[in-house]
Design a protein around this motif. Structure first.
Motif, PDB file in Angstrom:
ATOM      1  N   ARG A 126       0.819  -1.255   0.000  1.00  0.00           N
ATOM      2  CA  ARG A 126      -0.002   0.025  -0.083  1.00  0.00           C
ATOM      3  C   ARG A 126       0.809   1.143  -0.129  1.00  0.00           C
ATOM      4  NH1 ARG A 126      -5.295   1.439   3.002  1.00  0.00           N
ATOM      5  NH2 ARG A 126      -5.190   3.766   2.895  1.00  0.00           N
ATOM      6  N   ILE A 127       0.841   2.009  -1.176  1.00  0.00           N
ATOM      7  CA  ILE A 127       1.525   3.271  -1.211  1.00  0.00           C
ATOM      8  C   ILE A 127       0.912   4.405  -0.673  1.00  0.00           C
ATOM      9  CG2 ILE A 127       3.172   4.656  -2.732  1.00  0.00           C
ATOM     10  CD1 ILE A 127       3.454   2.078  -4.301  1.00  0.00           C
ATOM     11  N   GLU A 128       1.253   5.183   0.184  1.00  0.00           N
ATOM     12  CA  GLU A 128       0.500   6.273   0.718  1.00  0.00           C
ATOM     13  C   GLU A 128       1.094   7.512   0.347  1.00  0.00           C
ATOM     14  OE1 GLU A 128      -0.169   5.442   4.896  1.00  0.00           O
ATOM     15  OE2 GLU A 128      -1.194   3.726   4.490  1.00  0.00           O
ATOM     16  N   GLU A 129       2.374   7.587   0.145  1.00  0.00           N
ATOM     17  CA  GLU A 129       3.012   8.843  -0.326  1.00  0.00           C
ATOM     18  C   GLU A 129       3.084   8.927  -1.902  1.00  0.00           C
ATOM     19  OE1 GLU A 129       4.239  11.197   1.922  1.00  0.00           O
ATOM     20  OE2 GLU A 129       3.616   9.634   3.587  1.00  0.00           O
ATOM     21  N   PRO A 130       3.152  10.247  -2.403  1.00  0.00           N
ATOM     22  CA  PRO A 130       3.294  10.252  -3.842  1.00  0.00           C
ATOM     23  C   PRO A 130       4.530   9.779  -4.356  1.00  0.00           C
ATOM     24  CG  PRO A 130       2.853  12.629  -2.758  1.00  0.00           C
ATOM     25  CD  PRO A 130       3.007  11.482  -1.785  1.00  0.00           C
ATOM     26  N   VAL A 131       4.509   9.028  -5.575  1.00  0.00           N
ATOM     27  CA  VAL A 131       5.511   8.347  -5.946  1.00  0.00           C
ATOM     28  C   VAL A 131       5.824   8.346  -7.507  1.00  0.00           C
ATOM     29  CG1 VAL A 131       5.654   6.507  -4.122  1.00  0.00           C
ATOM     30  CG2 VAL A 131       4.487   6.197  -6.268  1.00  0.00           C
TER      31      VAL A 131
END
Length: 149
Positions: A126-131
């Motif tokens: 789960r990616i919660e930061e802008p990437v």
């Protein structure tokens, strides 16, 4: 040298996988898949490729490449593509004049058991930061050198 199959042979062959080898050394230098008379299409090709140059070198010796059908009677192109890719993986692309490893080799091709398990048992993240996502080319394989990658 035979340069064309009859209609009867073509009907029986269906899809097939073939190899070209040097008649003196028996070294396989090309793996391909075909239908109809595809197997003969490289013989008169003037394309400037490793395969074309290899064939011309053999012909300059007043010889012809040895052509063999590895498997035939395949019902669909999908199966022929997978067989072709497996043969390329088995021999090793670096020993062949083929331009690519084979159809979807990066997904279904030769791979160590540990890498296969890692691929199919991977955890979702789960990616919660802008990437920024950088997709590595479809030809990625685990044994790639840093330069290839």
């Amino acid at each position: 040298m035979i340069r064309k199959f009859s209609k009867e042979v073509i009907e029986k062959l269906k899809y097939y996988v073939y190899i070209y080898s040097d008649p003196e050394t028996e070294e396989i230098f090309y793996v391909g898949k075909g239908l109809g008379n595809r197997v003969f299409s490289h013989m008169d090709s003037m394309e400037d490729s490793d395969k074309g140059r290899y064939i011309r070198r053999i012909q300059e010796r007043a010889q012809q490449p040895k052509i063999e059908i590895l498997i035939h009677g395949l019902e669909d192109e999908h199966t022929a593509l997978k067989v072709e890719a497996a043969i390329i993986d088995l021999i090793g692309k670096e020993k062949l004049t083929n331009r690519v490893r084979g159809w979807q080799s990066g997904v279904f091709g030769r791979v160590e058991v540990n890498q296969l398990i890692s691929h199919y048992e991977r955890e979702k993240v789960r990616i919660e930061e802008p990437v920024v996502l950088i997709r590595v080319n479809r030809l990625f394989r685990y044994e790639m050198t840093d330069i290839e990658l």
